[in-house]
Design an enzyme around this catalytic site. Structure first.
Site, short mmCIF file in Angstrom:
data_model
loop_
_atom_site.label_atom_id
_atom_site.label_comp_id
_atom_site.label_asym_id
_atom_site.label_seq_id
_atom_site.Cartn_x
_atom_site.Cartn_y
_atom_site.Cartn_z
CG ASP A 1 -4.78 -1.52 -0.73
OD1 ASP A 1 -3.80 -2.28 -0.63
OD2 ASP A 1 -5.09 -0.92 -1.77
CG HIS B 1 -4.87 -3.45 -4.17
ND1 HIS B 1 -4.01 -2.43 -3.82
CD2 HIS B 1 -4.33 -4.02 -5.29
CE1 HIS B 1 -3.01 -2.39 -4.67
NE2 HIS B 1 -3.18 -3.33 -5.58
CB SER C 1 -0.94 -1.71 -7.59
OG SER C 1 -0.72 -2.93 -6.94
#
Length: 304
Positions: A242, A272, A150
Site C-alpha cells: 500500500d 490498497h 483510505s
C-alpha cells in the site's frame, strides 16, 4: 518503519485478483466519469437502509442493528475515495456487517468532495454527522467510535483531532483502515512499488492537492499535527503493498509515543483496498475481525 516495504509479492489470497486490479483509477480526466457512474450505481437505497438529510444539510445512511433495544454503541463510518470520489452506498454491505457484528448503530457520511469543496468542508460534514449521531436516542454517547478507509481513514484521524480540540464528544475509539494521512508522501523520491494497486503517487498528488486547496497543511493534514495526546484508542491496518504503508506505521508510532493505545495490523502482500476488492478472502475476513475485536473492547460498557 519507513523504507521497510520493498517486496512486490502478493498475498496468496490476493494474487489472482491483483492481476485484474488497475494500478491507478483516479485522474483529473477520469474523475467526472467515475463520479457519474458512482452516483448512478448507488442511487437506489436498499430497503434495510435509511437515507437521511440532516439539519446541517449533510446526507447520511443509517444502519440499525436487529434485535437490539435500549441505548447501545455506535460507529460513524467515512467512505474512501481520495477525497475526490466515493459514495456511502459503496460501503452498504460493510456497514451492515459492522452493525450486525457489533450490535451497533452505524452511520455513513455523504460528505462533500474536493476539489469543489476543499478543506475543511468534508471534515465539518463529518463532525456534523458525529454530533447528530451522538444525540440519537438509541445511541450511548459514551460508546461512539469513528472509522474510515483510505481518505475516509484520513478524515477519521482528522475528526478525532477535531473532536478532542472542541471537547463536545469523547470518542471511544478510532478505526483507521489504510488511512490517507500525510500529503508529504507525494514528495518521496523512490519509484512506486510495482505491487501498488488502485492508488499510486500520481493519484495521491491529485487527491491531496484537490483536498487542501489553499489550506495550511500543518493544520489540515493529520500526520503534520504535532500534538497527538488525548486521542481515543486506535486501530491501524495497512498492507505492505500500500502506498500509505510507511506513513501509516509512522503515525501509529507517534500515537503510541503520545500515550494513545494503538493496535497495528500489517498484512503482508496486501495492496490498497484489498478487502473491498476481495471481501470473501480469508485474509480480508481476518482483517475485518481484527477491527471488530478492538471495537468490541472499547464499545462494551464497563462492568458496574
Amino acid at each position: 518503519m519507513p523504507g521497510a516495504n520493498k517486496s512486490s509479492d502478493f498475498h496468496p489470497d490476493l494474487r489472482r485478483i491483483a492481476r485484474l486490479t488497475p494500478k491507478q483509477v483516479v485522474t483529473p480526466v477520469t474523475l467526472p466519469v467515475i463520479r457519474l457512474v458512482t452516483r448512478k450505481m448507488w442511487r437506489r437505497v436498499p430497503k434495510d437502509v435509511e437515507a437521511l438529510t440532516l439539519p446541517s444539510g449533510v446526507g447520511v445512511r443509517l444502519y440499525r442493528p436487529t434485535g437490539v433495544t435500549g441505548t447501545g454503541p455506535a460507529l460513524l463510518w467515512i467512505h474512501g475515495g481520495g477525497y475526490v470520489i466515493g459514495h456511502p452506498g459503496q460501503d452498504d454491505e460493510l456497514c451492515r456487517r459492522y452493525a450486525r457484528t457489533l450490535g451497533a448503530t452505524v452511520v455513513s457520511v455523504d460528505y462533500r468532495l474536493a476539489p469543489e469543496h476543499a478543506y475543511p468542508v468534508a471534515l465539518e460534514d463529518c463532525y456534523a454527522a458525529l454530533t447528530w449521531l451522538a444525540r440519537l436516542p438509541s445511541v450511548d454517547p459514551r460508546r461512539i467510535a469513528i472509522g474510515g478507509a483510505s481518505a475516509g481513514g484520513g478524515l477519521a484521524a482528522a475528526l478525532a483531532l477535531l473532536a478532542r480540540d472542541r471537547g463536545d464528544i469523547a470518542l471511544a475509539a478510532q478505526l483507521l483502515v489504510y488511512p490517507m494521512l500525510d500529503d508529504r508522501t507525494v514528495g518521496r523520491d523512490e519509484p512506486d512499488n510495482p505491487g501498488l494497486r488502485l492508488w499510486n503517487r500520481t493519484s495521491n498528488k491529485f487527491g491531496w492537492s484537490a483536498y487542501l486547496g489553499d489550506a495550511d497543511p500543518e493544520v489540515a493534514v493529520p500526520a503534520r499535527r504535532t500534538d497527538l495526546s488525548g486521542l481515543p484508542p486506535a486501530w491501524m491496518g495497512v498492507g505492505t503493498l500500500d502506498l500509505f504503508h510507511d506513513e501509516d506505521l509512522a503515525y501509529a508510532e507517534r500515537l503510541t509515543a503520545a500515550g494513545v493505545p494503538c493496535e497495528v495490523e500489517v498484512v503482508k502482500g496486501a495492496f490498497h483496498g484489498f478487502d473491498g476488492i476481495a471481501p470473501k478472502a480469508v485474509v480480508s475476513q481476518a482483517f475485518f475481525n481484527s477491527q471488530c475485536a478492538l471495537l468490541r473492547r472499547f464499545l462494551t460498557p464497563a462492568a458496574a
